[in-house]
Design a protein around this motif. Structure first.
Motif, mmCIF file in Angstrom:
data_model
loop_
_atom_site.group_PDB
_atom_site.id
_atom_site.type_symbol
_atom_site.label_atom_id
_atom_site.label_comp_id
_atom_site.label_asym_id
_atom_site.label_seq_id
_atom_site.Cartn_x
_atom_site.Cartn_y
_atom_site.Cartn_z
ATOM 1 N N LEU A 120 0.840 -1.193 0.000
ATOM 2 C CA LEU A 120 0.000 0.000 0.000
ATOM 3 C C LEU A 120 0.878 1.247 0.000
ATOM 4 N N ARG B 129 -3.524 -8.190 6.367
ATOM 5 C CA ARG B 129 -3.396 -7.698 4.995
ATOM 6 C C ARG B 129 -4.500 -8.263 4.105
ATOM 7 N N ARG C 82 -7.218 -5.873 2.137
ATOM 8 C CA ARG C 82 -7.270 -5.924 0.680
ATOM 9 C C ARG C 82 -8.583 -6.507 0.150
#
Length: 135
Positions: A59, A102, A106
């Protein structure tokens, strides 16, 4: 292994690369589904999966690069991450948390609720993570 007069060297399925090529490719989906249903004892029962890109994009430029071994989404939306790790590095619980976090971030899309998808992490270990012993 002996086969038809010749000795055959088999590739080690505990290698990340070999493992991914056994379970993480489209033409082996039936094998992965069978493996997962056996491990999960049918809870949830998986009929179909979609293999996902295993590279987790950063990111921010300073973020750590992450590459999962096998990532799939089931027909009911459950995300499954399968990792193979031969050595206990002493940080496996932290890596599990990082990978799951994560994956949650996402999976969220604009306009969707903050309800997290169901995530199943399967870690196949060569060393005992809970013993406190490190290789």
């Amino acid at each position: 292994m002996f086969c038809g007069g010749a000795t055959m060297n088999l590739l080690d399925p505990k290698s990340d690369y070999i493992f991914k090529n056994i379970f993480g490719v489209d033409d082996k989906k039936p094998l992965l589904i069978s493996f997962l249903n056996s491990l999960l004892k049918g809870n949830p029962h998986i009929e179909a999966i979609t293999l996902e890109n295993t590279d987790v994009a950063k990111l921010l430029a300073v973020d750590k690069t992450t590459r999962l071994d096998v990532k799939a989404t089931t027909d009911n939306g459950t995300i499954i991450d399968i990792e193979i790790q031969l050595k206990n590095t002493g940080e496996i619980p932290d890596r599990v948390l990082c990978y799951q976090s994560r994956t949650v971030v996402r999976s969220m899309r604009e306009g969707q609720s903050y309800k997290s998808p169901q995530i199943i992490s399967i870690w196949i270990m060569g060393d005992n993570v809970l013993s406190g012993d490190r290789a």
